[in-house]
Design a protein around this motif. Structure first.
Motif, PDB file in Angstrom:
ATOM      1  N   ALA A 132       0.877   0.366   0.565  1.00  0.00           N
ATOM      2  CA  ALA A 132       0.576   1.520   1.413  1.00  0.00           C
ATOM      3  C   ALA A 132       0.983   1.244   2.857  1.00  0.00           C
ATOM      4  O   ALA A 132       1.579   2.103   3.539  1.00  0.00           O
ATOM      5  CB  ALA A 132      -0.915   1.853   1.331  1.00  0.00           C
ATOM      6  N   THR A 133       0.696   0.047   3.332  1.00  0.00           N
ATOM      7  CA  THR A 133       1.053  -0.325   4.702  1.00  0.00           C
ATOM      8  C   THR A 133       2.564  -0.349   4.877  1.00  0.00           C
ATOM      9  O   THR A 133       3.091   0.088   5.912  1.00  0.00           O
ATOM     10  CB  THR A 133       0.449  -1.703   5.053  1.00  0.00           C
ATOM     11  N   LEU A 134       3.279  -0.831   3.883  1.00  0.00           N
ATOM     12  CA  LEU A 134       4.742  -0.876   3.952  1.00  0.00           C
ATOM     13  C   LEU A 134       5.314   0.542   4.031  1.00  0.00           C
ATOM     14  O   LEU A 134       6.213   0.817   4.833  1.00  0.00           O
ATOM     15  CB  LEU A 134       5.305  -1.618   2.728  1.00  0.00           C
ATOM     16  N   THR A 137       4.647   1.860   7.416  1.00  0.00           N
ATOM     17  CA  THR A 137       5.548   1.224   8.384  1.00  0.00           C
ATOM     18  C   THR A 137       6.938   1.842   8.308  1.00  0.00           C
ATOM     19  O   THR A 137       7.583   2.072   9.339  1.00  0.00           O
ATOM     20  CB  THR A 137       5.624  -0.297   8.120  1.00  0.00           C
ATOM     21  N   GLU A 138       7.420   2.100   7.093  1.00  0.00           N
ATOM     22  CA  GLU A 138       8.731   2.740   6.954  1.00  0.00           C
ATOM     23  C   GLU A 138       8.738   4.123   7.586  1.00  0.00           C
ATOM     24  O   GLU A 138       9.711   4.505   8.257  1.00  0.00           O
ATOM     25  CB  GLU A 138       9.104   2.827   5.463  1.00  0.00           C
ATOM     26  N   VAL A 139       7.650   4.888   7.399  1.00  0.00           N
ATOM     27  CA  VAL A 139       7.551   6.217   8.024  1.00  0.00           C
ATOM     28  C   VAL A 139       7.579   6.077   9.541  1.00  0.00           C
ATOM     29  O   VAL A 139       8.268   6.833  10.252  1.00  0.00           O
ATOM     30  CB  VAL A 139       6.275   6.944   7.542  1.00  0.00           C
ATOM     31  N   LEU A 140       6.832   5.094  10.065  1.00  0.00           N
ATOM     32  CA  LEU A 140       6.809   4.876  11.518  1.00  0.00           C
ATOM     33  C   LEU A 140       8.179   4.464  12.033  1.00  0.00           C
ATOM     34  O   LEU A 140       8.595   4.877  13.135  1.00  0.00           O
ATOM     35  CB  LEU A 140       5.755   3.829  11.880  1.00  0.00           C
ATOM     36  N   VAL A 141       8.902   3.640  11.272  1.00  0.00           N
ATOM     37  CA  VAL A 141      10.249   3.229  11.694  1.00  0.00           C
ATOM     38  C   VAL A 141      11.159   4.448  11.758  1.00  0.00           C
ATOM     39  O   VAL A 141      11.950   4.612  12.715  1.00  0.00           O
ATOM     40  CB  VAL A 141      10.807   2.147  10.725  1.00  0.00           C
TER      41      VAL A 141
END
Length: 164
Positions: A132-134, A137-141
Motif C-alpha cells: 500500500a505504501t509503495l 509513493t508511486e502516486v505521489l511521484v
C-alpha cells in the motif's frame, strides 16, 4: 458238543497269550510317540518359561536397584547445579572460555532474535502495508512529476512575462 470238545490246549493258550502281547505292544507303540511329543513339548515349554522367568528376575533386580536409589536420584535432580564448580581438565579451559564468550554474545543478541521470531506472524500484514505504501509513493511521484512540469511551465511563462 462242539463247545464241549473245544478245550484249551497248551498250544492254543500260548498262541492267545502271544496274540495279547503283540496287541499290547502295538498299543504301546501307538501311545509312545504321543507321550514322547508331550514330554518334548513340556520340556521346551519348561525351558522357555525358565528363560522368561530368568529375564523377569533380572528386570526385577534392576528395578529394585533403581527404587533403592530413588531418594538419591531425586536429591541429585532437585539439587541446583549452578552452585557447584565443575571439574574441567586444563586442556579444555581454552574451549570453555571461548564457549562462554559465545554464550555471552548469544545472550546479548537473544532479544533481537526473539523480536524477529515474534514478528514472523506479522509479516503478511507488513507486506500488505508495504504494498500500500509503495502504491501511495508511486502516486505521489506521479503527482510530483506533474507539479514539476507545471512549475517549469509557470517559470517559462514568468520569464516571457518579465521579458516582454
Amino acid at each position: 458238543t462242539l463247545d464241549l470238545t473245544c478245550r484249551r490246549t497248551p498250544c492254543f493258550a500260548k498262541f492267545s497269550e502271544m496274540e495279547e502281547m503283540v496287541n499290547m505292544e502295538a498299543e504301546i507303540n501307538e501311545v509312545q510317540p504321543l507321550l514322547l511329543s508331550v514330554t518334548i513339548d513340556s520340556t521346551w515349554q519348561f525351558y522357555f518359561i525358565g528363560k522368561k522367568c530368568e529375564i523377569l528376575q533380572d528386570m526385577n533386580r534392576h528395578l529394585e536397584a533403581i527404587l533403592k536409589e530413588k531418594r538419591a536420584l531425586r536429591k541429585r535432580l532437585i539439587k541446583h547445579r549452578c552452585q557447584e564448580s565443575l571439574p574441567i581438565e586444563a586442556t579444555f579451559h581454552k574451549y570453555i572460555v571461548e564457549l562462554l564468550a559465545e554464550a555471552v554474545t548469544f545472550i546479548e543478541k537473544l532479544e533481537s532474535h526473539l523480536q524477529s521470531v515474534r514478528s514472523i506472524p506479522q509479516i503478511p500484514h507488513m507486506m500488505n502495508n508495504m504494498d500500500a505504501t509503495l502504491s501511495k509513493t508511486e502516486v505521489l511521484v506521479i503527482e510530483l512529476e506533474e507539479l514539476t512540469e507545471q512549475i517549469l511551465k509557470w517559470e517559462e511563462l514568468q520569464k516571457e512575462v518579465y521579458s516582454n
